[in-house]
Structures are given as structure tokens and as C-alpha cells.
Design a protein around this motif. Structure first.
Motif, PDB file in Angstrom:
ATOM      1  N   LYS A 167       0.816  -1.219   0.000  1.00  0.00           N
ATOM      2  CA  LYS A 167       0.000   0.000   0.000  1.00  0.00           C
ATOM      3  C   LYS A 167       0.849   1.269   0.000  1.00  0.00           C
ATOM      4  O   LYS A 167       0.312   2.374   0.097  1.00  0.00           O
ATOM      5  N   ASN A 168       2.187   1.097  -0.079  1.00  0.00           N
ATOM      6  CA  ASN A 168       3.099   2.238  -0.133  1.00  0.00           C
ATOM      7  C   ASN A 168       2.913   3.165   1.074  1.00  0.00           C
ATOM      8  O   ASN A 168       2.824   4.382   0.949  1.00  0.00           O
ATOM      9  N   VAL A 169       2.834   2.551   2.259  1.00  0.00           N
ATOM     10  CA  VAL A 169       2.684   3.303   3.502  1.00  0.00           C
ATOM     11  C   VAL A 169       4.031   3.368   4.207  1.00  0.00           C
ATOM     12  O   VAL A 169       4.738   2.363   4.304  1.00  0.00           O
ATOM     13  N   SER A 170       4.406   4.537   4.719  1.00  0.00           N
ATOM     14  CA  SER A 170       5.683   4.705   5.413  1.00  0.00           C
ATOM     15  C   SER A 170       5.460   4.807   6.917  1.00  0.00           C
ATOM     16  O   SER A 170       4.483   5.388   7.374  1.00  0.00           O
ATOM     17  N   VAL A 197     -10.305  -5.349 -11.267  1.00  0.00           N
ATOM     18  CA  VAL A 197     -10.659  -4.167 -10.476  1.00  0.00           C
ATOM     19  C   VAL A 197     -12.105  -3.770 -10.758  1.00  0.00           C
ATOM     20  O   VAL A 197     -12.526  -3.705 -11.913  1.00  0.00           O
ATOM     21  N   SER A 198     -12.849  -3.488  -9.704  1.00  0.00           N
ATOM     22  CA  SER A 198     -14.247  -3.054  -9.848  1.00  0.00           C
ATOM     23  C   SER A 198     -14.272  -1.543 -10.061  1.00  0.00           C
ATOM     24  O   SER A 198     -14.539  -0.770  -9.136  1.00  0.00           O
ATOM     25  N   TRP A 199     -13.977  -1.118 -11.281  1.00  0.00           N
ATOM     26  CA  TRP A 199     -13.872   0.317 -11.571  1.00  0.00           C
ATOM     27  C   TRP A 199     -15.190   1.041 -11.314  1.00  0.00           C
ATOM     28  O   TRP A 199     -15.197   2.207 -10.930  1.00  0.00           O
ATOM     29  N   LYS A 200     -16.312   0.361 -11.519  1.00  0.00           N
ATOM     30  CA  LYS A 200     -17.622   1.006 -11.373  1.00  0.00           C
ATOM     31  C   LYS A 200     -18.330   0.594 -10.082  1.00  0.00           C
ATOM     32  O   LYS A 200     -19.547   0.507 -10.039  1.00  0.00           O
ATOM     33  N   LYS A 232     -12.588  -2.779   1.691  1.00  0.00           N
ATOM     34  CA  LYS A 232     -11.204  -3.192   1.499  1.00  0.00           C
ATOM     35  C   LYS A 232     -10.705  -2.867   0.087  1.00  0.00           C
ATOM     36  O   LYS A 232     -11.380  -3.118  -0.906  1.00  0.00           O
ATOM     37  N   GLU A 233      -9.488  -2.302   0.035  1.00  0.00           N
ATOM     38  CA  GLU A 233      -8.898  -1.972  -1.260  1.00  0.00           C
ATOM     39  C   GLU A 233      -8.593  -3.245  -2.046  1.00  0.00           C
ATOM     40  O   GLU A 233      -8.183  -4.259  -1.483  1.00  0.00           O
ATOM     41  N   GLU A 234      -8.771  -3.171  -3.350  1.00  0.00           N
ATOM     42  CA  GLU A 234      -8.527  -4.324  -4.197  1.00  0.00           C
ATOM     43  C   GLU A 234      -7.045  -4.439  -4.530  1.00  0.00           C
ATOM     44  O   GLU A 234      -6.397  -3.459  -4.880  1.00  0.00           O
ATOM     45  N   LYS A 235      -6.530  -5.649  -4.442  1.00  0.00           N
ATOM     46  CA  LYS A 235      -5.099  -5.859  -4.655  1.00  0.00           C
ATOM     47  C   LYS A 235      -4.680  -5.455  -6.062  1.00  0.00           C
ATOM     48  O   LYS A 235      -3.608  -4.887  -6.264  1.00  0.00           O
ATOM     49  N   GLY A 236      -5.537  -5.744  -7.055  1.00  0.00           N
ATOM     50  CA  GLY A 236      -5.207  -5.368  -8.434  1.00  0.00           C
ATOM     51  C   GLY A 236      -4.969  -3.880  -8.577  1.00  0.00           C
ATOM     52  O   GLY A 236      -4.024  -3.437  -9.254  1.00  0.00           O
ATOM     53  N   ALA A 237      -5.816  -3.070  -7.921  1.00  0.00           N
ATOM     54  CA  ALA A 237      -5.662  -1.611  -7.988  1.00  0.00           C
ATOM     55  C   ALA A 237      -4.385  -1.172  -7.297  1.00  0.00           C
ATOM     56  O   ALA A 237      -3.699  -0.244  -7.757  1.00  0.00           O
ATOM     57  N   LEU A 238      -4.031  -1.824  -6.191  1.00  0.00           N
ATOM     58  CA  LEU A 238      -2.805  -1.473  -5.476  1.00  0.00           C
ATOM     59  C   LEU A 238      -1.573  -1.767  -6.329  1.00  0.00           C
ATOM     60  O   LEU A 238      -0.613  -0.989  -6.344  1.00  0.00           O
ATOM     61  N   LYS A 275      -9.279   7.719  -7.040  1.00  0.00           N
ATOM     62  CA  LYS A 275      -8.716   9.052  -7.249  1.00  0.00           C
ATOM     63  C   LYS A 275      -7.197   9.060  -7.288  1.00  0.00           C
ATOM     64  O   LYS A 275      -6.585   9.822  -8.037  1.00  0.00           O
ATOM     65  N   GLU A 276      -6.568   8.216  -6.457  1.00  0.00           N
ATOM     66  CA  GLU A 276      -5.104   8.220  -6.423  1.00  0.00           C
ATOM     67  C   GLU A 276      -4.526   7.760  -7.754  1.00  0.00           C
ATOM     68  O   GLU A 276      -3.582   8.360  -8.280  1.00  0.00           O
ATOM     69  N   ILE A 277      -5.084   6.700  -8.332  1.00  0.00           N
ATOM     70  CA  ILE A 277      -4.641   6.240  -9.642  1.00  0.00           C
ATOM     71  C   ILE A 277      -4.912   7.323 -10.685  1.00  0.00           C
ATOM     72  O   ILE A 277      -4.062   7.615 -11.537  1.00  0.00           O
ATOM     73  N   HIS A 278      -6.072   7.933 -10.602  1.00  0.00           N
ATOM     74  CA  HIS A 278      -6.469   8.970 -11.556  1.00  0.00           C
ATOM     75  C   HIS A 278      -5.465  10.128 -11.561  1.00  0.00           C
ATOM     76  O   HIS A 278      -4.967  10.536 -12.621  1.00  0.00           O
ATOM     77  N   VAL A 279      -5.131  10.632 -10.388  1.00  0.00           N
ATOM     78  CA  VAL A 279      -4.194  11.759 -10.286  1.00  0.00           C
ATOM     79  C   VAL A 279      -2.793  11.337 -10.706  1.00  0.00           C
ATOM     80  O   VAL A 279      -2.069  12.097 -11.367  1.00  0.00           O
ATOM     81  N   ASN A 280      -2.378  10.109 -10.359  1.00  0.00           N
ATOM     82  CA  ASN A 280      -1.047   9.640 -10.746  1.00  0.00           C
ATOM     83  C   ASN A 280      -0.904   9.519 -12.255  1.00  0.00           C
ATOM     84  O   ASN A 280       0.159   9.788 -12.813  1.00  0.00           O
TER      85      ASN A 280
END
Length: 356
Positions: free
Chosen positions: A8-11, A172-175, A184-190, A232-237
Motif C-alpha cells: 500500500k506504499n505506507v511509510s 478491479v471493480s472500476w464502477k 477493502k482496497e482491491e489488490k489489483g488496484a494497489l 482518485k489516487e490512480i487517476h491523479v497519478n
């Protein structure tokens, strides 16, 4: 804990100064001092615990011992599930060896090259393991540009990154519905997020470009569109990567135009007036488009191509009513300038629309 923090790229900066880390390091020293046969499994576990949590670059001495042990685990090609998981964690740990850490090529090049090639032929790694192998490899470009040819033309990073993200996007369940957003966040999206992170490294430090990269731009466009509502995070990235792409002279504006990146950024400006960060990225994207299009070339053929490209982009902007979009944003330019304190923001904004 370390596995999910890295995924999850958490520090966790507290770990660097914790008594837990000191205890792990003491255990490593005690095990390495043994004259008789060392417990390699214990050492690998300790290396992973330390490196998966590290937020600061590890010492050269630590990495000189740690990296070969982890690569040895990652080279295991047995097909059972337990081994695949061990390989995944070893490669995930290696991916946390950041770009500012220098590692001699002799310690990793042939092994990582072999791991990636073997997966391309046999698909033996998990999706996270494969992404992690690439993240470790691409991060080495910071200190060694000689790796470019292997990464671009031999192992085909652009093609592989695009192919993996397309496959991951199917899971990923985009919709997803609004009430599911906090679940819970989806692993594919992570993992897609991690690929975008690796692509940023790649764009920042690789000067080579080949035909496969238009496919990579096209894939980022699709991720951008799919993630708009719920990720949103993927979108902005993705938007950030468009801006990084246009800043690099080796990335062709034609690829950004033909794959739809320019269309998407202009559309985003119309719908993002309340989001300062997105507005900032869009404006910087078009500022860089402007500067790139004004670079005249002494070669007549290339100059004619540049002028034709300018004409195409102008027509697209006119067709989309871009002038109206710009006017709506002009009022917030000073706000953005004050918010980010960047002298380049207002430079050539109007010039683009007057002279494109």
C-alpha cells in the motif's frame, strides 16, 4: 505488517528509530558471526522485516549482505504455492531498495535479468512479484544509465508494464457502488498503483524511447479513464505521468496526441475547477506542450512535421472549446501561483493560445 505496508506504499518513520529495529539488527549480527552453518531462513526473515519497514536508505554494508540472500530466494523456481509466496516477499523487499541506493551491477544484473526473462517465458511469478522485480531493476537507472538498453530493448519495459496493467485492470471493480468505496482496497488496484510508481522512475531516468511506448501511453490513458470515479489516487497519478511524459524530450508529442492523452487533459480542465492539484497538473501539461511545439528544427522535414502537429493540436483545442475552458481557469491562475509558489506557472500560458 511489512508486506501490507509496502503493497500500500505506507511509510512508518518511527520504525527507523525503534527498539524493534535495533533488536532485529542485533539478531542479524549474532547470526552472521556464527562460524558454523548459518540459519539462512532466519537471516532472510530478518532482512525482510528490516527492509520492508525501512523508510531511510539502508547502509551499504547491510545491502551488500542482504541483497544476495534475497536474490537467492527470488531465484527459486519451484512451482508450489509456498515457494511462490516466498519469492514474492523477497522481490517485494528488494523493490524497497530505493533509487538513491547504489548497488554494484555484479550483485544483481544477471540474476534479475534472468528472473524477468524466465517469467516472460513461463509466467511463474505472481503479479506483485513481477512488478516488484521491475521496480527494483528500474530504480537502478538512477546510478547506472548503461542499464537502459537492457530495460528498454531487451526486456521491453514499456510493453510489459502496459500488458500487466491491462491484465490487472480486469480484476478491479472500476464502477463499484458508492457504498462500497470504503471497503477493502482491491489488490489489483494497489499493484496498478505500484506500476505507475515504477513508470515515474522510468520516465525520470530513461532517455531511450521505442515504438512500444505508445502502447504504454495508451494504457495509462485507459487507467486514467477507468479510475476517474472511484480510484482518485490512480487517476491523479496518471495525470502526473502525462505531465512527466511531456517534460521528457524522448517522449513524442504524437504519441500523447494519438493515444488520447491531450484530449483527456483538456477535458479534465473543464471538470476539475475545484481541484487545485488536478488544475495545476493540467496547466503544467499544456505549458510543456506549448514549449515543445515552439522548438523549431533546422531539418525541413522535421520542421514541417512540427507545424502540422501544431495545427492538429490547435484544431482539437478549438473543436473542444478549449478557449472557454482556459478563460474559466484564468481566474484561478494567480491562486495556483500563490498556492504553489512556482514562477514557471504563469509563463507562456497566454502565449500558447496566441501562437500555437
Amino acid at each position: 505488517m511489512g508486506y501490507f505496508k509496502r503493497l500500500k506504499n505506507v511509510s512508518d518513520f518511527a520504525f527507523d528509530y525503534s527498539t524493534l529495529k535495533k533488536r532485529f539488527e542485533k539478531m542479524v549480527i549474532e547470526e552472521e558471526k556464527k562460524k558454523e552453518r548459518k540459519d539462512e531462513k532466519l537471516l532472510v526473515d530478518l532482512y525482510e522485516c528490516i527492509q520492508l519497514h525501512n523508510t531511510r536508505p539502508a547502509s551499504d554494508d547491510f545491502l551488500s549482505v542482504c541483497v544476495p540472500f534475497l536474490i537467492k530466494v527470488a531465484l527459486n523456481r519451484e512451482g508450489n504455492e509456498e515457494t511462490r509466496k516466498e519469492v514474492e516477499i523477497a522481490l517485494l523487499t528488494l523493490s524497497n531498495v530505493g533509487q538513491y541506493t547504489h548497488i554494484e551491477k555484479e550483485q544483481f544484473l544477471s540474476e534479475i535479468n534472468g528472473i524477468i526473462k524466465h517469467h516472460q517465458a513461463h509466467h511463474n511469478l505472481t503479479q506483485l512479484a513481477y512488478q516488484s522485480a521491475w521496480q527494483f531493476f528500474v530504480s537502478r537507472l538512477f546510478y547506472d544509465e548503461s542499464l537502459e538498453d537492457i530495460i528498454v530493448n531487451e526486456l521491453h519495459f514499456g510493453r510489459e508494464a502496459a500488458s500487466e496493467m491491462k491484465e490487472l485492470s480486469k480484476s478491479v471493480s472500476w464502477k463499484r457502488k458508492k457504498e462500497e468505496e470504503e471497503k477493502k482496497e482491491e489488490k489489483g488496484a494497489l499493484i496498478i498503483g505500484r506500476w505507475l510508481y515504477s513508470i515515474e522512475y522510468y520516465l525520470s531516468h530513461c532517455k531511450m524511447w521505442n515504438g512500444e511506448h505508445s502502447e504504454l501511453i495508451g494504457c495509462i490513458v485507459k487507467m486514467f479513464q477507468a479510475s476517474r470515479d472511484n480510484y482518485k489516487e490512480i487517476h491523479v497519478n496518471c495525470l502526473y505521468l502525462f505531465r512527466k511524459s511531456i517534460e521528457k524530450k524522448n517522449v513524442k508529442i504524437e504519441d500523447l496526441l494519438n493515444e488520447g492523452a491531450i484530449d483527456l487533459c483538456s477535458d479534465e480542465m473543464k471538470r476539475s475547477i475545484l481541484n487545485v492539484g488536478i488544475a495545476w497538473e493540467c496547466l503544467l501539461f499544456f505549458l510543456n506542450v506549448s514549449m515543445r511545439l515552439k522548438e523549431e528544427d533546422d531539418d525541413e522535414t522535421k520542421e514541417a512535421k512540427r507545424k502540422e502537429l501544431k495545427r492538429k493540436i490547435y484544431e482539437k483545442m478549438e473543436e473542444k472549446g478549449y478557449e472557454d475552458s482556459f478563460v474559466s481557469f484564468y481566474g484561478v491562475i494567480l491562486f495556483l501561483h500563490g498556492e504553489y509558489q512556482d514562477d514557471d506557472l504563469s509563463l507562456n500560458v497566454e502565449d500558447y493560445f496566441a501562437n500555437v
